[in-house]
Design a protein around this motif. Structure first.
Motif, PDB file in Angstrom:
ATOM      1  N   UNK A 184       0.830  -1.206   0.000  1.00  0.00           N
ATOM      2  CA  UNK A 184       0.000   0.000   0.000  1.00  0.00           C
ATOM      3  C   UNK A 184       0.863   1.255   0.000  1.00  0.00           C
ATOM      4  N   UNK A 185       1.972   1.217   0.732  1.00  0.00           N
ATOM      5  CA  UNK A 185       2.845   2.388   0.825  1.00  0.00           C
ATOM      6  C   UNK A 185       3.643   2.668  -0.432  1.00  0.00           C
ATOM      7  N   UNK A 186       3.812   1.683  -1.282  1.00  0.00           N
ATOM      8  CA  UNK A 186       4.651   1.910  -2.458  1.00  0.00           C
ATOM      9  C   UNK A 186       3.924   1.855  -3.787  1.00  0.00           C
ATOM     10  N   UNK A 187       2.697   1.343  -3.834  1.00  0.00           N
ATOM     11  CA  UNK A 187       2.070   1.121  -5.143  1.00  0.00           C
ATOM     12  C   UNK A 187       1.779   2.400  -5.911  1.00  0.00           C
ATOM     13  N   UNK A 188       1.593   3.520  -5.212  1.00  0.00           N
ATOM     14  CA  UNK A 188       1.344   4.757  -5.957  1.00  0.00           C
ATOM     15  C   UNK A 188       2.593   5.246  -6.704  1.00  0.00           C
ATOM     16  N   UNK A 189       3.763   4.688  -6.363  1.00  0.00           N
ATOM     17  CA  UNK A 189       5.000   5.058  -7.060  1.00  0.00           C
ATOM     18  C   UNK A 189       5.173   4.344  -8.391  1.00  0.00           C
ATOM     19  N   UNK A 190       4.374   3.291  -8.625  1.00  0.00           N
ATOM     20  CA  UNK A 190       4.481   2.573  -9.887  1.00  0.00           C
ATOM     21  C   UNK A 190       3.788   3.379 -10.966  1.00  0.00           C
TER      22      UNK A 190
END
Length: 191
Positions: A184-190
């Protein structure tokens, strides 16, 4: 309800009975079966007739007709079946799955197709299952899979030394994983 997830390069979708001949071709008949050298080569592929292969896929075909989380999806590239993603239980008690990917056509390797498909698969599973983690199991010779898992946020969690034999040589068994909160913490960076 049918599952069909469109990315920029790939489509993940339900398996259909019409896909079985193409999957069988990739697994048993294609001159390009390089994937067999990397995708669990320590467990040799057992021969299967087309009818046996179809029977092995009956559960996935039935799941595609039901309204529940899928255990596998087809990877479609340029309108053709090129691979699949899947999941299997490690521990039902803790909702722990391991997941995998195979792109059969090696001309589509190293082009970002696998990364996109694997991220879409992880996102689908975290959205549709009550699981706190996803992981992979591979062998230390499969550096491509370990890099893919790392690009998707997984970290190495275990290394069992000299636990796999591939083509007569010992390799380590590798476990990598990611927790829901990390995803959840990193998926917006993809992107």
């Amino acid at each position: 309800m049918a599952v069909c997830l469109a990315g920029q390069k790939v489509v993940l979708r339900d398996i259909t009975e019409g896909d079985i001949p193409r999957l069988y071709y990739h697994c048993y008949e294609s001159p390009d079966r390089e994937h067999l050298n990397w995708n669990g080569p320590y467990q040799p592929q057992e021969p299967a007739t087309y009818e046996q292969f179809l029977e092995q896929h009956k559960a996935a075909l039935e799941t595609a007709k039901a309204d529940k989380a899928r255990s596998q999806l087809i990877i479609e590239i340029d309108g053709e079946v090129k691979g699949k993603v899947g999941r299997y239980w490690v521990s039902e008690a803790t909702n722990w799955f391991e997941i995998g990917i195979v792109i059969f056509d090696s001309s589509y390797w190293s082009g970002g197709y696998g990364t996109e498909a694997f991220r879409m698969w992880m996102d689908y599973l975290f959205a549709h299952l009550d699981t706190v983690r996803l992981g992979i199991g591979t062998w230390s010779g499969n550096e491509r899979m370990m890099r893919l898992a790392a690009r998707c946020g997984m970290v190495e969690e275990a290394r069992v030394r000299k636990a796999r034999i591939v083509r007569g040589e010992y390799y380590d068994a590798i476990k990598m994983g990611i927790l829901r909160e990390e995803w959840e913490g990193m998926k917006e960076n993809f992107g």
